[in-house]
Design a protein around this motif. Structure first.
Motif, PDB file in Angstrom:
ATOM      1  N   LYS A 111       2.230  -8.427  10.496  1.00 29.69           N
ATOM      2  CA  LYS A 111       2.630  -8.401   9.087  1.00 29.69           C
ATOM      3  C   LYS A 111       2.446  -9.780   8.481  1.00 29.69           C
ATOM      4  O   LYS A 111       2.229 -10.752   9.194  1.00 29.69           O
ATOM      5  CB  LYS A 111       4.079  -7.965   8.936  1.00 29.69           C
ATOM      6  CG  LYS A 111       5.093  -8.968   9.456  1.00 29.69           C
ATOM      7  CD  LYS A 111       6.510  -8.439   9.307  1.00 29.69           C
ATOM      8  CE  LYS A 111       7.532  -9.516   9.501  1.00 29.69           C
ATOM      9  NZ  LYS A 111       7.859 -10.262   8.304  1.00 29.69           N
ATOM     10  N   LYS A 115       5.350  -9.929   2.413  1.00 29.57           N
ATOM     11  CA  LYS A 115       5.217  -8.531   2.033  1.00 29.57           C
ATOM     12  C   LYS A 115       5.648  -7.609   3.168  1.00 29.57           C
ATOM     13  O   LYS A 115       5.448  -7.904   4.324  1.00 29.57           O
ATOM     14  CB  LYS A 115       3.771  -8.211   1.663  1.00 29.57           C
ATOM     15  CG  LYS A 115       3.318  -8.844   0.381  1.00 29.57           C
ATOM     16  CD  LYS A 115       2.003  -8.265  -0.048  1.00 29.57           C
ATOM     17  CE  LYS A 115       1.597  -8.867  -1.385  1.00 29.57           C
ATOM     18  NZ  LYS A 115       0.340  -8.315  -1.844  1.00 29.57           N
ATOM     19  N   LEU A 117       4.424  -4.492   4.220  1.00 26.86           N
ATOM     20  CA  LEU A 117       3.411  -3.447   4.189  1.00 26.86           C
ATOM     21  C   LEU A 117       3.600  -2.540   5.396  1.00 26.86           C
ATOM     22  O   LEU A 117       3.541  -2.996   6.531  1.00 26.86           O
ATOM     23  CB  LEU A 117       2.014  -4.064   4.219  1.00 26.86           C
ATOM     24  CG  LEU A 117       1.653  -4.988   3.067  1.00 26.86           C
ATOM     25  CD1 LEU A 117       0.292  -5.628   3.311  1.00 26.86           C
ATOM     26  CD2 LEU A 117       1.642  -4.235   1.758  1.00 26.86           C
ATOM     27  N   ASP A 132      -5.906   3.776   2.199  1.00 27.25           N
ATOM     28  CA  ASP A 132      -4.804   2.887   1.807  1.00 27.25           C
ATOM     29  C   ASP A 132      -4.266   2.119   3.015  1.00 27.25           C
ATOM     30  O   ASP A 132      -3.986   0.922   2.922  1.00 27.25           O
ATOM     31  CB  ASP A 132      -3.679   3.699   1.141  1.00 27.25           C
ATOM     32  CG  ASP A 132      -2.560   2.814   0.646  1.00 27.25           C
ATOM     33  OD1 ASP A 132      -2.832   1.859  -0.120  1.00 27.25           O
ATOM     34  OD2 ASP A 132      -1.395   3.078   1.028  1.00 27.25           O
ATOM     35  N   VAL A 135      -6.759  -0.619   3.880  1.00 22.81           N
ATOM     36  CA  VAL A 135      -6.644  -1.721   2.922  1.00 22.81           C
ATOM     37  C   VAL A 135      -5.458  -2.613   3.297  1.00 22.81           C
ATOM     38  O   VAL A 135      -5.552  -3.845   3.243  1.00 22.81           O
ATOM     39  CB  VAL A 135      -6.523  -1.188   1.473  1.00 22.81           C
ATOM     40  CG1 VAL A 135      -6.123  -2.280   0.498  1.00 22.81           C
ATOM     41  CG2 VAL A 135      -7.837  -0.535   1.042  1.00 22.81           C
ATOM     42  N   LYS A 136      -4.348  -2.007   3.687  1.00 22.53           N
ATOM     43  CA  LYS A 136      -3.171  -2.785   4.105  1.00 22.53           C
ATOM     44  C   LYS A 136      -3.476  -3.603   5.360  1.00 22.53           C
ATOM     45  O   LYS A 136      -3.085  -4.769   5.464  1.00 22.53           O
ATOM     46  CB  LYS A 136      -1.981  -1.862   4.349  1.00 22.53           C
ATOM     47  CG  LYS A 136      -1.406  -1.283   3.074  1.00 22.53           C
ATOM     48  CD  LYS A 136      -0.283  -0.314   3.376  1.00 22.53           C
ATOM     49  CE  LYS A 136       0.243   0.316   2.105  1.00 22.53           C
ATOM     50  NZ  LYS A 136       1.299   1.315   2.384  1.00 22.53           N
ATOM     51  N   ASN A 138      -6.363  -4.695   6.253  1.00 20.04           N
ATOM     52  CA  ASN A 138      -7.254  -5.764   5.815  1.00 20.04           C
ATOM     53  C   ASN A 138      -6.460  -6.879   5.131  1.00 20.04           C
ATOM     54  O   ASN A 138      -6.705  -8.068   5.378  1.00 20.04           O
ATOM     55  CB  ASN A 138      -8.321  -5.207   4.877  1.00 20.04           C
ATOM     56  CG  ASN A 138      -9.413  -6.212   4.581  1.00 20.04           C
ATOM     57  OD1 ASN A 138      -9.568  -7.214   5.260  1.00 20.04           O
ATOM     58  ND2 ASN A 138     -10.181  -5.936   3.550  1.00 20.04           N
ATOM     59  N   GLU A 139      -5.514  -6.525   4.301  1.00 21.01           N
ATOM     60  CA  GLU A 139      -4.703  -7.537   3.616  1.00 21.01           C
ATOM     61  C   GLU A 139      -3.916  -8.378   4.622  1.00 21.01           C
ATOM     62  O   GLU A 139      -3.880  -9.601   4.532  1.00 21.01           O
ATOM     63  CB  GLU A 139      -3.750  -6.881   2.617  1.00 21.01           C
ATOM     64  CG  GLU A 139      -2.938  -7.898   1.849  1.00 21.01           C
ATOM     65  CD  GLU A 139      -2.063  -7.304   0.772  1.00 21.01           C
ATOM     66  OE1 GLU A 139      -1.254  -8.067   0.205  1.00 21.01           O
ATOM     67  OE2 GLU A 139      -2.151  -6.088   0.497  1.00 21.01           O
ATOM     68  N   ILE A 140      -3.316  -7.723   5.588  1.00 19.57           N
ATOM     69  CA  ILE A 140      -2.568  -8.461   6.609  1.00 19.57           C
ATOM     70  C   ILE A 140      -3.514  -9.348   7.416  1.00 19.57           C
ATOM     71  O   ILE A 140      -3.234 -10.524   7.638  1.00 19.57           O
ATOM     72  CB  ILE A 140      -1.791  -7.495   7.523  1.00 19.57           C
ATOM     73  CG1 ILE A 140      -0.681  -6.795   6.728  1.00 19.57           C
ATOM     74  CG2 ILE A 140      -1.192  -8.252   8.721  1.00 19.57           C
ATOM     75  CD1 ILE A 140      -0.013  -5.652   7.452  1.00 19.57           C
ATOM     76  N   SER A 141      -4.636  -8.789   7.851  1.00 18.53           N
ATOM     77  CA  SER A 141      -5.598  -9.561   8.648  1.00 18.53           C
ATOM     78  C   SER A 141      -6.099 -10.786   7.900  1.00 18.53           C
ATOM     79  O   SER A 141      -6.329 -11.835   8.502  1.00 18.53           O
ATOM     80  CB  SER A 141      -6.799  -8.685   9.034  1.00 18.53           C
ATOM     81  OG  SER A 141      -6.388  -7.590   9.812  1.00 18.53           O
ATOM     82  N   SER A 142      -6.260 -10.667   6.603  1.00 19.76           N
ATOM     83  CA  SER A 142      -6.753 -11.783   5.787  1.00 19.76           C
ATOM     84  C   SER A 142      -5.700 -12.863   5.558  1.00 19.76           C
ATOM     85  O   SER A 142      -6.053 -14.014   5.316  1.00 19.76           O
ATOM     86  CB  SER A 142      -7.221 -11.258   4.419  1.00 19.76           C
ATOM     87  OG  SER A 142      -8.304 -10.390   4.573  1.00 19.76           O
ATOM     88  N   ASN A 143      -4.434 -12.474   5.600  1.00 17.69           N
ATOM     89  CA  ASN A 143      -3.367 -13.402   5.206  1.00 17.69           C
ATOM     90  C   ASN A 143      -2.369 -13.761   6.299  1.00 17.69           C
ATOM     91  O   ASN A 143      -1.456 -14.548   6.063  1.00 17.69           O
ATOM     92  CB  ASN A 143      -2.593 -12.811   4.022  1.00 17.69           C
ATOM     93  CG  ASN A 143      -3.461 -12.691   2.795  1.00 17.69           C
ATOM     94  OD1 ASN A 143      -3.885 -13.679   2.224  1.00 17.69           O
ATOM     95  ND2 ASN A 143      -3.765 -11.465   2.398  1.00 17.69           N
TER      96      ASN A 143
END
Length: 148
Positions: A111, A115, A117, A132, A135-136, A138-143
């Motif tokens: 996580k 956020k 998620l 969806d 996408v979540k 991907n968002e975690i992996s990026s941040n």
């Protein structure tokens, strides 16, 4: 003479190692392959080849190269050999803590701090809800802030 240190190992775990953890591992590899050795596994034996086609389709949109994936069940040796084990969701984290209580210091929830998620298992979801979840991930992996 400089001796190269071996890369620290990160293992991403979901239930079947078919939908979520292979995607998270591939996305983390794309970002951190020069720093870490990253792989994935599942808490159950899942006897299918590859990864879910929807996961593969999502990854192909984002990445140029995707490693071949074969689902595999986690073992104690995999955890011992890893420096960090990401549990893809809270249920997986609880399962890992229950099955491997002596190794719980290696487990972290996959996580980002700011956020909450929820990365539900998308196996039986429709296309839109499945996307969806991707996408979540991907968002975690990026941040994500890797803390080893």
């Amino acid at each position: 003479m400089v001796i190269n240190q071996p890369k620290k190992k990160i293992l991403v775990v979901c239930a079947a190692n078919y939908c979520r953890s292979p995607v998270a591992a591939e996305l983390l590899k794309a970002k951190y392959a020069d720093q870490y050795e990253i792989s994935s596994a599942g808490t159950i034996q899942f006897d299918r080849a590859g990864m879910d086609g929807r996961s593969l389709k999502y990854l192909k949109k984002i990445l140029k190269k995707i490693d071949f994936h074969q689902p595999r069940k986690i073992s104690k040796k995999m955890i011992v050999d890893s420096d960090l084990v990401y549990a893809i969701d809270f249920k997986i984290l609880m399962d890992l803590n229950r099955i491997y209580p002596d190794l719980k210091d290696k487990f972290q929830l996959f996580k980002i701090e700011e956020k909450n998620l929820i990365i539900a298992d998308p196996f039986n979801m429709n296309e839109e809800d499945y996307e969806d979840i991707m996408v979540k991930i991907n968002e975690i992996s990026s941040n994500i802030k890797i803390n080893i």
